[in-house]
Motif scaffolding. Structure first.
Motif, PDB file in Angstrom:
ATOM      1  N   ASN A  39       0.911  -1.209  -0.137  1.00 22.73           N
ATOM      2  CA  ASN A  39       0.019   0.116   0.027  1.00 22.73           C
ATOM      3  C   ASN A  39       0.815   1.210   0.108  1.00 22.73           C
ATOM      4  N   PHE A  40       2.042   1.157   0.772  1.00 25.92           N
ATOM      5  CA  PHE A  40       2.991   2.468   0.567  1.00 25.92           C
ATOM      6  C   PHE A  40       3.343   2.523  -0.694  1.00 25.92           C
ATOM      7  N   ALA A 148      -1.461  -6.647  -7.720  1.00 31.31           N
ATOM      8  CA  ALA A 148      -2.491  -5.844  -8.354  1.00 31.31           C
ATOM      9  C   ALA A 148      -3.815  -5.680  -7.433  1.00 31.31           C
ATOM     10  N   THR A 149      -4.311  -6.731  -6.823  1.00 33.42           N
ATOM     11  CA  THR A 149      -5.528  -6.784  -6.139  1.00 33.42           C
ATOM     12  C   THR A 149      -5.348  -6.924  -4.730  1.00 33.42           C
ATOM     13  N   GLY A 175       6.879 -10.950 -11.038  1.00 32.26           N
ATOM     14  CA  GLY A 175       6.832  -9.620 -10.589  1.00 32.26           C
ATOM     15  C   GLY A 175       5.278  -9.217 -10.010  1.00 32.26           C
ATOM     16  N   LYS A 176       4.466 -10.306 -10.110  1.00 35.52           N
ATOM     17  CA  LYS A 176       2.973  -9.946  -9.628  1.00 35.52           C
ATOM     18  C   LYS A 176       2.494 -10.420  -8.293  1.00 35.52           C
ATOM     19  N   LEU A 177       3.445 -11.162  -7.807  1.00 40.26           N
ATOM     20  CA  LEU A 177       2.719 -11.836  -6.686  1.00 40.26           C
ATOM     21  C   LEU A 177       4.020 -11.820  -5.474  1.00 40.26           C
TER      22      LEU A 177
END
Ligand code: EPU
Length: 337
Positions: A39-40, A148-149, A175-177
């Motif tokens: 989130n940061f 992403a989610t 790079g997505k998880l």
């Protein structure tokens, strides 16, 4: 308190010892802290980079973003059957501590993977392997946060699409998880895998065939051949062993009768890249601050002060000469960041 550090050197966090920097660095020991760091990054419109044990990455530039180091601990028993036990292991557990835990509890499945550097979270990414065993043989499923989610998701072993030093985490999901936990099954009546190289010979020196002795034998072979990253920067095998068509291999065999190979299928064999690199004259060669390890040609080393680009340049030189000499393309095993 959870602190996100600013402008730090990543030198202590990668075993190659490359002195690249990160705008922000967050060591997160819970899922909540990983989410906070994500989130940061999102609030500050910065990309996220994940570093585990840093033992299989090459930093080629400063990272303008938030480096998250998930160090979630814990080895929890979830299932205890007649033949196997299933454990949920935190991504931040040191891989070899998990192997030690398994062996000490007389549970088989990962003993051949003793002494591999890095953390548990990296095991499924690379599908780490050694001495005839791969992590995929014991992985049940992987828990991760989708960047992403920010949802928590699970991938079973099939969904991980494991291959030789490969998985979905190096391809579609790259790079997505953020992997947070890995589930492993360990065996009460293990089937020993002793066929690889000189493992059986090394084991004979120790006496009976047991999980403890297999672990000892593997550690002994690895420490003889592989440089200790605490002493000399490296990330283990830099390249994968190439898979080559049998027709091509037969042609090479006429020119190099001693060329080693491992059968893969009716069409392909695997050739040890270490042999090709040694044959091409690179073993022990030093170029500036980096070079090729003198005991295992598949390992590139940083003698101190090398940059990621220096190492990539050395790697490119090796790849070019292997292509010219043998007509084989060497693929990198190490991930670039
Ligand atoms: N060889 C040479 N010269 C060398 C190195 C190797 O000729 O300098 C030849 C020899 O014929 C030897 C054969 O290559 O018999 C195999 O060598 P070794 O047993 O050292 O294994 P490797 O194929 O070079 C792979 C893994 C290692 C793993 C070992 C043992 C890859 C990319 N590497 O190396 O994994 O420990 O097998 O199972 O598959 C790693 O991934 O970081 C790693 C160290």
């Amino acid at each position: 308190m959870f602190v996100i550090k600013k402008d730090i050197s990543l030198k202590p966090y990668n075993t190659f010892g490359i002195d690249a920097s990160a705008s922000y660095y967050a060591k997160a020991n819970t899922v909540e802290k990983v989410l906070y760091a994500i989130n940061f990054a999102s609030y500050n419109k910065l990309p996220v980079f994940i570093i585990g044990g840093g033992s299989n990455v090459l930093l080629t530039q400063n990272l303008e973003g938030v480096v998250i180091n998930p160090v979630i601990q814990g080895i929890q028993l979830h299932q205890d059957d007649e033949n196997e036990m299933v454990f949920r292991v935190g991504a931040g557990v040191v891989w070899d501590k998990f192997v030690e835990f398994a062996v000490n509890n007389n549970l088989g499945g990962v003993e051949n993977l003793s002494h591999i550097p890095g953390l548990v979270g990296a095991a499924p990414i690379q599908n780490i392997g050694a001495y005839g065993v791969e992590a995929k043989d014991t992985i049940v499923k992987v828990e991760a946060i989708e960047l992403a989610t920010r949802k928590l998701i699970e991938l079973n072993a099939t969904e991980c699409e494991f291959g030789y030093r490969d998985s979905i985490f190096k391809r579609q999901q790259k790079g997505k998880l953020v992997i947070t936990h890995v589930w492993f099954k360990l065996f009460k009546k293990p089937k020993f895998v002793l066929e690889y190289g000189n493992l059986a010979d090394e084991l004979k020196k120790l006496g009976e065939v047991s999980l403890q002795n297999i672990r000892k034998a593997v550690i002994s072979i690895r420490t003889q051949k592989l440089p200790d990253p605490a002493v000399i920067g490296n990330a283990g095998s830099f390249f994968k062993n190439p898979e080559v068509a049998i027709s091509h291999f037969e042609t090479l065999k006429q020119r190099y009768p001693d060329i080693p190979s491992f059968p893969l299928s009716s069409e392909f064999v695997k050739i040890p890249a270490g042999w090709l690199i040694e044959k091409a004259g690179w073993k022990g060669k030093r170029i500036g601050n980096c070079g090729v390890h003198d005991k295992q040609a598949l390992v590139l080393v940083n003698y101190g002060g090398a940059t990621g680009s220096d190492i990539l340049e050395l790697a490119a030189g090796i790849q070019q000469s292997i292509k010219e000499l043998f007509g084989i393309e060497l693929e990198r095993e190490v991930n670039l960041l």
